[in-house]
Design a protein around this motif. Structure first.
Motif, PDB file in Angstrom:
ATOM      1  N   PHE A  82       0.926  -1.244  -0.046  1.00 50.35           N
ATOM      2  CA  PHE A  82       0.015   0.021   0.115  1.00 50.35           C
ATOM      3  C   PHE A  82       0.886   1.274   0.098  1.00 50.35           C
ATOM      4  O   PHE A  82       1.193   1.849   1.197  1.00 50.35           O
ATOM      5  N   PRO A  83       1.263   1.829  -1.221  1.00 51.57           N
ATOM      6  CA  PRO A  83       2.192   2.895  -1.314  1.00 51.57           C
ATOM      7  C   PRO A  83       2.029   4.108  -0.552  1.00 51.57           C
ATOM      8  O   PRO A  83       0.678   4.457  -0.618  1.00 51.57           O
ATOM      9  N   GLN A  84       2.881   4.441   0.269  1.00 51.13           N
ATOM     10  CA  GLN A  84       2.622   5.899   0.811  1.00 51.13           C
ATOM     11  C   GLN A  84       3.427   6.957   0.206  1.00 51.13           C
ATOM     12  O   GLN A  84       4.633   6.831   0.258  1.00 51.13           O
ATOM     13  N   SER A  85       2.881   7.959  -0.251  1.00 55.65           N
ATOM     14  CA  SER A  85       3.465   8.871  -1.040  1.00 55.65           C
ATOM     15  C   SER A  85       3.015  10.371  -1.020  1.00 55.65           C
ATOM     16  O   SER A  85       1.761  10.495  -1.297  1.00 55.65           O
ATOM     17  N   ASN A  86       3.938  11.297  -0.672  1.00 51.08           N
ATOM     18  CA  ASN A  86       3.461  12.618  -0.765  1.00 51.08           C
ATOM     19  C   ASN A  86       4.117  13.443  -1.870  1.00 51.08           C
ATOM     20  O   ASN A  86       3.757  14.496  -2.429  1.00 51.08           O
ATOM     21  N   GLU A  87       5.134  12.708  -2.819  1.00 51.21           N
ATOM     22  CA  GLU A  87       5.762  13.310  -3.986  1.00 51.21           C
ATOM     23  C   GLU A  87       4.739  12.718  -4.992  1.00 51.21           C
ATOM     24  O   GLU A  87       4.301  11.641  -5.202  1.00 51.21           O
ATOM     25  N   ARG A  88       5.063  13.742  -6.117  1.00 44.58           N
ATOM     26  CA  ARG A  88       4.380  13.264  -7.544  1.00 44.58           C
ATOM     27  C   ARG A  88       5.385  12.857  -8.318  1.00 44.58           C
ATOM     28  O   ARG A  88       6.447  13.343  -8.489  1.00 44.58           O
ATOM     29  N   VAL A  89       5.105  11.953  -9.421  1.00 42.60           N
ATOM     30  CA  VAL A  89       5.935  11.198 -10.372  1.00 42.60           C
ATOM     31  C   VAL A  89       5.503  11.910 -11.825  1.00 42.60           C
ATOM     32  O   VAL A  89       4.257  12.095 -11.776  1.00 42.60           O
ATOM     33  N   PHE A  90       6.384  12.027 -12.690  1.00 44.39           N
ATOM     34  CA  PHE A  90       5.914  12.328 -14.075  1.00 44.39           C
ATOM     35  C   PHE A  90       5.375  11.095 -14.685  1.00 44.39           C
ATOM     36  O   PHE A  90       6.090   9.796 -14.611  1.00 44.39           O
ATOM     37  N   ILE A  91       4.140  11.102 -15.300  1.00 49.90           N
ATOM     38  CA  ILE A  91       3.311  10.101 -16.183  1.00 49.90           C
ATOM     39  C   ILE A  91       3.466  10.454 -17.375  1.00 49.90           C
ATOM     40  O   ILE A  91       2.997  11.571 -17.736  1.00 49.90           O
ATOM     41  N   ILE A  92       3.619   9.663 -18.405  1.00 44.47           N
ATOM     42  CA  ILE A  92       3.939   9.952 -19.733  1.00 44.47           C
ATOM     43  C   ILE A  92       2.523   9.705 -20.276  1.00 44.47           C
ATOM     44  O   ILE A  92       2.177   8.354 -20.569  1.00 44.47           O
ATOM     45  N   ALA A  93       1.800  10.509 -20.736  1.00 42.53           N
ATOM     46  CA  ALA A  93       0.429  10.406 -21.195  1.00 42.53           C
ATOM     47  C   ALA A  93       0.633  10.587 -22.912  1.00 42.53           C
ATOM     48  O   ALA A  93       1.812  10.333 -23.236  1.00 42.53           O
ATOM     49  N   SER A  94      -0.489  10.406 -23.700  1.00 45.79           N
ATOM     50  CA  SER A  94      -0.266  10.334 -25.206  1.00 45.79           C
ATOM     51  C   SER A  94       0.356  11.209 -25.584  1.00 45.79           C
ATOM     52  O   SER A  94       1.167  10.954 -26.509  1.00 45.79           O
ATOM     53  N   ASP A  95       0.311  12.582 -25.385  1.00 42.01           N
ATOM     54  CA  ASP A  95       0.696  13.653 -25.921  1.00 42.01           C
ATOM     55  C   ASP A  95       1.360  14.709 -24.918  1.00 42.01           C
ATOM     56  O   ASP A  95       1.440  15.856 -25.468  1.00 42.01           O
TER      57      ASP A  95
END
Length: 212
Positions: A82-95
């Protein structure tokens, strides 16, 4: 693909198979730690770059044991963390690139081959290597996906490799307690490029096990 439906189906099959395997299990007097079913709880610890995606998190493992001979055992297992995170990561969307958090139920489903050695009347040590299917999910919905889709959120479905060590003691007549540590290598971008390449792919789990 719906992870919840997959997990439910696998759990039903898992408990059916393991229920039949464990029916004849008893306290071993010699040889290996044989057929069993156990629960493991502890911490899932991301390493290296993966620490940027989420923090040390709780996990729950369901493990079965199928005896092969006096020294070897096959262990199917399901590990949910159950990941615990306050940080955001970059997600590669379609464009474009979007930001999201890895804070949704994730896990590993697979199996391992265990080498078991008896070091006392009720004490066993074991080493294992294994592989299987892994999934990691974020809280970010995919763009242009219908509401009734089973795959609405960005994440990764991939494979993993693991290796580990364990110590087991039959502290009770028909049940045991133990300590277990596993290393996981999970290439999250192997089949899909949803994450930045620097997200990381290594983690360990450290937990306490109770089994029958």
């Amino acid at each position: 693909m719906s992870n919840i439906k997959i997990i439910y189906t696998i759990l039903v099959v898992f408990f059916f198979v393991m229920g039949k395997s464990i029916a004849q299990a008893s306290l071993p007097e010699a040889g290996s730690l044989g057929a069993h079913i156990s629960l493991s709880v502890g911490k899932y610890v991301p390493l290296s770059n993966l620490k940027r995606a989420f923090n040390t998190s709780p996990y729950l493992g369901i493990i079965g044991g199928i005896k092969l001979d006096d020294k070897w055992r096959l262990d199917p297992s399901l590990t949910l963390f159950f990941p615990q995170s306050n940080e955001r990561v970059f997600i590669i969307a379609s464009d474009s690139l979007v930001l999201g958090r890895v804070n949704t139920l994730s896990g590993h489903l697979g199996g391992s081959i265990n080498r078991v050695e008896k070091v006392g009347r009720r004490t066993f040590i074991e080493a294992r290597v294994g592989a299987g299917f892994s999934f990691l999910q974020t809280d970010t919905k995919k763009q242009d996906v219908s509401e009734d889709s089973n795959d609405n959120y960005y994440g990764s479905e991939t494979v993993f490799l693991n290796a580990g060590l364990g110590v087991t003691v039959f502290a009770f007549e028909q049940s045991y307690v133990g300590l277990s540590m596993n290393y996981y290598f999970t290439p999250y971008n192997l089949f899909s490029q949803n994450f930045n390449s620097s997200i990381g792919n290594q983690a360990i789990s450290i937990g306490i096990t109770y089994g029958l």
